[in-house]
Write a protein that holds these residues in place. Structure first.
Motif, short mmCIF file in Angstrom:
data_model
loop_
_atom_site.label_atom_id
_atom_site.label_comp_id
_atom_site.label_asym_id
_atom_site.label_seq_id
_atom_site.Cartn_x
_atom_site.Cartn_y
_atom_site.Cartn_z
N UNK A 87 0.85 -1.19 -0.14
CA UNK A 87 0.00 -0.05 0.05
C UNK A 87 1.14 1.18 -0.09
N UNK A 88 0.40 2.20 -0.76
CA UNK A 88 1.08 3.40 -0.88
C UNK A 88 0.37 4.71 -0.09
N UNK A 89 -0.78 4.46 0.60
CA UNK A 89 -1.55 5.49 1.36
C UNK A 89 -1.33 5.01 2.63
N UNK A 90 -1.47 6.26 3.60
CA UNK A 90 -1.73 5.94 5.11
C UNK A 90 -3.09 5.58 5.53
N UNK A 91 -3.14 4.62 6.56
CA UNK A 91 -4.38 3.77 6.70
C UNK A 91 -5.14 4.36 8.16
N UNK A 92 -6.33 4.28 8.13
CA UNK A 92 -6.91 4.35 9.55
C UNK A 92 -7.85 3.09 9.72
N UNK A 93 -8.14 2.70 10.96
CA UNK A 93 -8.75 1.61 11.27
C UNK A 93 -9.94 2.02 12.23
N UNK A 94 -10.92 1.78 12.06
CA UNK A 94 -12.23 2.09 12.88
C UNK A 94 -12.98 0.91 13.28
N UNK A 95 -13.23 0.76 14.33
CA UNK A 95 -14.26 -0.49 15.01
C UNK A 95 -15.67 -0.08 15.16
N UNK A 96 -16.33 -0.74 14.25
CA UNK A 96 -17.96 -0.56 14.47
C UNK A 96 -18.71 -1.51 15.25
N UNK A 97 -19.67 -0.98 15.98
CA UNK A 97 -20.41 -2.05 16.73
C UNK A 97 -21.61 -2.77 15.88
N UNK A 98 -21.24 -4.12 15.28
CA UNK A 98 -22.17 -4.54 14.33
C UNK A 98 -21.75 -5.86 14.40
N UNK A 99 -23.10 -6.98 14.44
CA UNK A 99 -22.97 -8.07 14.78
C UNK A 99 -22.57 -8.87 13.52
N UNK A 100 -22.58 -8.47 12.38
CA UNK A 100 -22.26 -9.33 11.19
C UNK A 100 -20.74 -9.49 11.16
N UNK A 101 -20.09 -10.49 10.83
CA UNK A 101 -18.84 -10.89 10.73
C UNK A 101 -18.09 -10.42 9.49
N UNK A 102 -17.91 -8.98 9.62
CA UNK A 102 -17.41 -8.53 8.50
C UNK A 102 -16.33 -7.27 8.56
N UNK A 103 -15.71 -7.07 7.54
CA UNK A 103 -14.59 -5.77 7.71
C UNK A 103 -14.85 -5.28 6.24
N UNK A 104 -14.69 -3.92 6.18
CA UNK A 104 -14.68 -3.41 4.71
C UNK A 104 -13.86 -2.21 4.74
N UNK A 105 -13.26 -1.95 3.36
CA UNK A 105 -12.42 -0.81 3.24
C UNK A 105 -12.92 0.09 2.10
N UNK A 106 -12.70 1.53 2.52
CA UNK A 106 -12.74 2.27 1.28
C UNK A 106 -11.81 2.88 0.61
N UNK A 107 -11.93 3.27 -0.50
CA UNK A 107 -10.79 3.55 -1.36
C UNK A 107 -9.73 4.79 -0.58
N UNK A 108 -8.56 4.45 -0.64
CA UNK A 108 -7.76 5.31 0.03
C UNK A 108 -7.27 4.93 1.36
N UNK A 109 -7.65 3.92 1.67
CA UNK A 109 -6.99 3.11 3.09
C UNK A 109 -7.88 3.46 4.30
#
Ligand SMILES: [Zn+2]
Length: 328
Positions: A87-109
């Motif tokens: 990856x060539x962009x800085x990343x941020x990680x955010x935790x969401x309260x949601x029961x479905x076992x999922x993770x998703x990323x938006x463009x740009x990190x």
């Protein structure tokens, strides 16, 4: 100037199966290969600005976890994987309260991790595998390349409530809800396979057991057998299937030289999961009692442990190492 690029030409460029460039198969070349190359109408700067705008909308409307022990932990393991990625962009990680076992990323990190995923992944390496997959989608710029290809990218959208697996993860039920362009979340089979393969390499480069995603997939599959329909909700943005599972196993065997030991789990991860389960139990008890819910101010900590305790590793916080014997 989309009209200059007929769809057939674009599809032809994607038709080559496998991974023609050798560097893409070699985890030692991570960072020295342009995995995001391809026709793209978005500059990296534009992609980051677009992602930031959508991420702010998601953060406003989703129910965020603010417990610093959890958020700092997720950020720490996420950034470690980013350092071992293309990856060539800085990343941020955010935790969401949601029961479905999922993770998703938006463009740009901008990566969002749902609490249901942390609960389902028994070991840190399994969670890291899911994060590595998301980081790979961003590194390969799948979202903006897909949007470049798609004529309807600007029209079709997926509401946030669907991504989170229902309304439970939404902070404001009355809000119309942010909708994310479908092209950013619904990937082609080729892009899914590439994110699986690159993600495996990042996981391996960061020292984790690369078979962890296989065990997470298998857990999801056995859940599906017990409770049909589960798979439709979990991993909604990256549906697993038998073919993917088999391919991942083959890639591990073929491209990732066996190491004597891998990190499988840490006590920090066990602590994070214990806190999430405790929060859930407390919330359920409160709902049963009919007592009003008390909101904890951000930074005030939550139940056991002070907010500072999350960042410190105790001397005995050594990772669980698995020595692997390779059997077919
Ligand atoms: Zn995916």
């Amino acid at each position: 100037m989309r009209s200059l690029l007929p769809a057939t030409v674009l599809l032809a460029s994607l038709a080559t199966p496998g991974y023609p460039a050798d560097k893409k198969n070699d985890p030692n070349q991570i960072g020295n290969r342009d995995v995001g190359r391809g026709i793209n109408f978005y500059s990296l700067e534009k992609e980051m600005a677009l992602g930031r705008q959508l991420a702010q909308e998601v953060a406003r409307q989703a129910r965020l976890v603010e417990d610093p022990l959890i958020t700092e932990y997720i950020n720490r393991i996420g950034q470690n994987l980013v350092r071992n990625s293309d990856a060539r962009v800085p990343f941020t990680f955010t935790v969401i309260e949601a029961e479905a076992a999922n993770a998703f990323a938006l463009p740009g990190g901008f990566v969002f991790v749902q609490t249901g995923l942390i609960k389902m992944a028994d070991e840190e390496a399994e969670l890291a595998g899911a994060l590595a997959h998301e980081i790979a989608h961003v590194a390969a710029r799948h979202m903006t390349r897909q949007a470049t290809k798609s004529q309807i990218a600007s029209l079709a959208t997926i509401p946030l409530s669907v991504i989170l697996g229902g309304w439970t993860g939404m902070a404001a039920r009355q809000a119309a809800g942010v909708a994310i362009p479908t092209a950013f979340l619904s990937f082609s089979r080729h892009d899914e396979a590439e994110a699986d393969f690159l993600g495996l390499q990042y996981l391996y480069a960061a020292g984790y057991d690369p078979t962890a995603p296989v065990s997470l997939f298998e857990k999801l599959e056995s859940l599906e057998k017990k409770k049909p329909g589960t798979l439709a909700k979990v991993f909604s943005t990256h549906p697993p299937d038998g073919v993917r599972l088999e391919k991942v196993q083959q890639e591990i065997d073929r491209y990732l030289p066996t190491r004597p030991e891998y990190v499988v789990n840490t006590s920090a991860y066990n602590e994070v999961r214990a806190r999430l389960f405790a929060r859930q139990a407390r919330r359920e008890a409160e709902e049963k009692d009919g007592r009003p819910r008390l909101r904890t101010a951000p930074g005030a900590g939550d139940a056991a442990g002070s907010p500072e305790s999350g960042d410190k590793s105790s001397p005995d916080d050594r990772p669980t190492i698995r020595r692997r014997e390779w059997v077919e």
